[in-house]
Design an enzyme around this catalytic site. Structure first.
Site, short mmCIF file in Angstrom:
data_model
loop_
_atom_site.label_atom_id
_atom_site.label_comp_id
_atom_site.label_asym_id
_atom_site.label_seq_id
_atom_site.Cartn_x
_atom_site.Cartn_y
_atom_site.Cartn_z
CE1 TYR A 570 45.97 27.42 -2.51
CE2 TYR A 570 47.19 25.17 -2.37
CZ TYR A 570 46.82 26.81 -2.18
OH TYR A 570 48.20 27.24 -1.72
N GLY A 711 60.30 19.20 0.91
CA GLY A 711 60.06 20.44 0.37
C GLY A 711 61.25 21.58 0.92
#
Ligand SMILES: Cc1cc2nc3c(=O)[nH]c(=O)nc-3n(C[C@H](O)[C@H](O)[C@H](O)COP(=O)(O)OP(=O)(O)OC[C@H]3O[C@@H](n4cnc5c(N)ncnc54)[C@H](O)[C@@H]3O)c2cc1C
Ligand SMILES: Cc1cc2nc3c(=O)[nH]c(=O)nc-3n(C[C@H](O)[C@H](O)[C@H](O)COP(=O)(O)O)c2cc1C
Length: 773
Positions: A570, A711
């Site tokens: 990102y 996760g």
């Protein structure tokens, strides 16, 4: 059928036995350059499980092997004047010479034509063979001759090792760690028959040179090692047998088969000696090849293709375990300050197959000592202790003023379910359920600092009052109904923005409604992605302001912790990776330059975020791509963030470029956490393919991380932590509405544990039963 085997090591011999036994009419010939009674090396080891396999395939050679074996159950670890013994390991040692003799006798008895003293340097001799088995060992000439086809990759490891023998007896597989003025020497020792033991001695290359071993002869180096291990040798001498110092080559081949030629054993793939699997791999290869021939009859092409297809995954798994193990020995310095018990636990669990729970079954006293040591260290660090016998995942943790009830974390995960960035009922229920499920720390998904910072239309944000109120609703629920703490993960998508929802095509650019993107450099993610604008200083100031505003909102919403997302390609990650940052100004080039902007943002956030509340940074510790960020750089990066006031590094990897080549596997990113934690001396959170409480405890007890995030495991099981607490019999504070369920789970788990212990006891493999006699 005419079968020619090149190499009379365990792979070639065992294959000849299995084949000739089942097809006596086949013409099976084996060629070996050495004499029948030559041998290089000392002993080999097999586990109980491996011996069981041999029993199934050839009971005769199996029982001959068993008659000549030394059996032991314990691993003994000698570290800094302490000896830690870990029981329940079930291993057998045998002399390589005896093993080869037994296999030769069995092969000869079955009618295999054994040709010793025959150097084969031309495969023309085998021109009329239907099948040529190249079991010619680690330096395989066949592999070299056809390197273009097999495409071998040889990774020569840095440590030096030498294979020696001694007459000193052992009643355990024994590791000696000896610190000297030159550095640390490790001896891996085991008895393989009465009065004979193997000593593989290993050291790092700098110690090796400092000690002058690079200039010593075989005899001189053995004498030198006798002075290092005087006490350990207990009056016995070291015995040499072509005992030359080597570097271990990890060998892989892209292809194993060329026409009717197949690579077998070490020729095809090696596994480091520290997991004692070389001979096992070689003999199991022989079994797999034999099975492939059974499955496809006389169709050699189909058999060999089947062999490679069926066998490759198992070989790669063993090789992977061996590689993780060898890396542990290469990085000994990292663990040198550990207490002996913690050090021993790290050693035992280094290659992932041995874990906290399975050791607890086999060596309960050891695991109790490990658990107590964790609690003792916890206390020494001034952290609250839930109890001395509580597994590590349920010990509290503290960062600044934030105290966590346990060490289990819900990893940040985008839900792609927000409209206009607004967290709604989905976020409340999703995060609330995981908080009620017992995790100590709940991360929000990557929450974007502006509308243009979003990855997708469905990503959450924190740039409007309504979003702030939406997040406050989540925080209030979690704080009001659980002991979980909440961390806001702030991010900016950068060049990975304006993409589709994950279920419509991950990282795929929007066809309509895209917004302009910014990044460190004007490089698109995919060739067909939007080209981002290389950020100007004005862009940088604007994004910094947005981050700071979002942090203030997060504080007002009541979040306990803030994470800055600097990973996964990102915006901020695009500055850090040399693959995505080609800037020529002070924000490109060296690591220091590439980190300048992410650090500037972090520092601004640290200033805006209350001093009593902790902050973390998520990084991609490697790009999994040639020319990308390396593990070494990630340690330096962690140090710099730590100096800027970061309390925890959240260690992820990759997702920087679309064509990365990650090496997946259980807990595959944990080694990076281990490295950063123990080299940079900063708290870390491990994440990535960690799915069980057992793995979480293993990671924590071995000192590989301080927190463990789960996760995808949490997506299917919100109550993962509560379930684990019941399994370990922990008195966990659960919401009163759920207390009855928890109590029922506790008693169910007690019964399940007992059933499992009984089952394991009954299913102990044959080797163990022999030892018990
Ligand atoms: C230090 C060390 C410790 C180890 N410890 C263990 C252990 O504890 N347990 C364990 O299971 N394994 C151990 N191993 C591994 C083990 O030695 C090998 O993995 C295993 O022997 C591989 O079997 P193989 O049949 O593939 O090859 P090899 O045993 O190497 O056999 C290959 C044979 O081919 C012959 N050959 C090669 N080229 C030619 C030619 N051109 N013409 C004729 N003959 C040829 C060689 O002479 C040799 O006999 C260890 C290895 C090392 C280096
Ligand atoms: C659906 C999904 C969304 C994710 N979103 C984020 C995110 O918003 N921020 C982040 O840092 N990581 C994100 N990740 C990565 C996870 O936090 C985690 O690191 C990764 O899934 C590996 O852990 P696991 O094997 O336990 O799932 C996401 C992963 C998944 C599967």
């Amino acid at each position: 059928m005419k079968i020619s085997i090149l190499g009379g090591g365990p792979a070639g011999l065992y294959f000849s036995i299995l084949l000739k036994k089942s097809r006596p009419d086949y013409d099976v010939a084996l060629y070996e350059r050495n004499r029948a009674d030559d041998t290089f090396g000392f002993g080999v080891v097999f586990s109980d499980q491996t011996l069981d396999i041999f029993r199934r395939y050839d009971p005769l050679s199996h029982s001959a092997i068993l008659d000549n074996f030394a059996y032991w159950d314990d691993v003994a670890i000698h570290f800094k004047d302490e000896v830690i013994r870990v029981g329940g390991n079930g291993f057998c040692g045998c002399s390589r010479q005896t093993l080869l003799r037994l296999l030769q006798e069995r092969a000869a008895g079955l009618g295999v034509a054994l040709h010793f003293n025959r150097e084969i340097d031309d495969l023309a001799l085998f021109a009329d063979s239907d099948l040529i088995v190249a079991a010619d060992g680690i330096n395989s000439q066949v592999r070299t001759r056809y390197a273009d086809h097999f495409q071998p990759a040889i990774d020569l490891r840095p440590n030096k090792f030498v294979w020696l023998g001694s007459t000193r007896p052992f009643d355990a597989f024994t590791f000696f760690f000896r610190e000297t003025q030159h550095g640390v020497f490790i001896a891996h020792c085991y008895q393989y028959e009465k009065g004979h033991s193997t000593w593989v001695i290993e050291t790092d290359p700098a110690t090796w040179v400092r000690a002058g071993l690079d200039k010593m002869s075989e005899a001189q180096s053995a004498l030198f090692l006798e002075t290092i291990f005087t006490e350990e040798l207990a009056g016995h001498r070291l015995i040499t047998n072509r005992s030359l110092w080597r570097s271990f080559p990890v060998i892989r081949n892209a292809r194993w088969v060329k026409g009717n030629i197949v690579l077998l054993g070490d020729a095809k793939a090696t596994a480091h000696f520290s997991i004692g699997a070389g001979t096992k791999l070689a003999m199991e290869d022989a079994i797999a090849l034999f099975e492939a021939l059974n499955a496809h009859g006389d169709d050699i092409g189909a058999s060999l293709a089947g062999f490679e297809r069926e066998r490759r995954e198992d070989v790669e798994k063993t090789q992977h375990a061996a590689n993780v193990s060898l890396v542990w020995f290469e990085h000994l310095a990292r663990f040198w300050n550990y207490s002996p018990i913690k050090f021993a636990f790290g050693l035992m669990t280094r290659s992932k197959s041995i874990t906290y729970d399975n050791l607890a079954m086999r060596a309960p006293a050891f695991v109790q000592a490990v658990t107590r040591e964790f609690a003792r260290e916890q206390e020494a660090m001034g952290l609250p202790v839930r109890g001395p016998d509580v597994p590590p995942m349920f010990q509290p943790f503290r960062l600044r003023n934030m105290e966590l009830d346990n060490r289990v974390v819900l990893s940040p995960m985008c839900m792609y379910s927000a409209e206009e960035g607004l967290p709604d009922d989905w976020h409340l229920v999703h995060l609330g359920a995981r908080a009620l499920g017992g995790a100590g720390l709940i991360f929000t998904e990557m929450t974007n600092v502006s509308r243009e910072a979003r990855i997708t239309h469905g990503c959450a944000g924190l740039y409007t009052d309504a979003q702030e109120a939406g997040w406050k609703r989540v925080v209030d629920f979690v704080h009001g109904h659980s002991r979980a703490k909440l961390c806001m993960q702030l991010g900016h998508a950068g060049r990975k923005g304006a993409t589709k929802l994950i279920w419509d095509g991950m990282d795929e650019p929007l066809e309509e409604g895209a917004w302009p993107l910014i990044a460190a450099s004007a490089i698109p993610y995919h060739p067909h992605s939007q080209v981002p604008r290389a950020m100007t200083r004005a862009d940088m100031d604007q994004a910094k302001g947005e981050f700071v505003q979002a942090a203030r909102r997060a504080d007002r919403a009541g979040f306990d912790m803030l994470e800055l997302h600097c990973g996964h390609g990102y915006l901020l990650a695009s500055f850090i990776s040399p693959l995505t940052n080609v800037r020529a100004d002070e924000y490109g080039g060296s690591l220091e330059n590439r980190l300048r902007y992410p650090l500037e943002i972090f520092t601004a956030l640290r200033g805006a975020w209350p001093a009593a509340k902790p902050m973390s940074v998520r990084i991609s510790a490697t790009d999994w791509k040639e020319g990308g960020l390396t593990g070494e750089e990630s340690v330096e990066m962690a140090r710099l963030f730590s100096e800027a006031g970061c309390d925890l590094i959240d260690v992820s990897t990759g997702q920087t470029v679309h064509d990365a080549e990650p090496v997946y596997g259980r807990m595959f990113q944990t080694p990076f956490s281990d490295k950063i934690r123990n080299e940079a001396g900063i708290a870390t959170m491990a994440v990535g393919a960690i799915s069980s409480a057992d793995q979480i405890n293993t990671i924590l007890a071995a000192g590989r991380a301080d927190l463990v995030a789960v996760g995808r495991g949490h997506l299917v099981d919100p109550s993962l932590t509560i379930r684990a607490a019941a399994w370990y019999g922990i008195d966990l504070a659960v919401a009163p509405q759920y207390a009855l369920g928890y109590r029922a789970q506790l008693s169910l788990a007690r019964r399940e544990r007992q059933d499992l212990a009984d089952l394991r006891q009954r299913a102990r493999p044959l080797g163990g039963q022999i030892a018990d006699k």
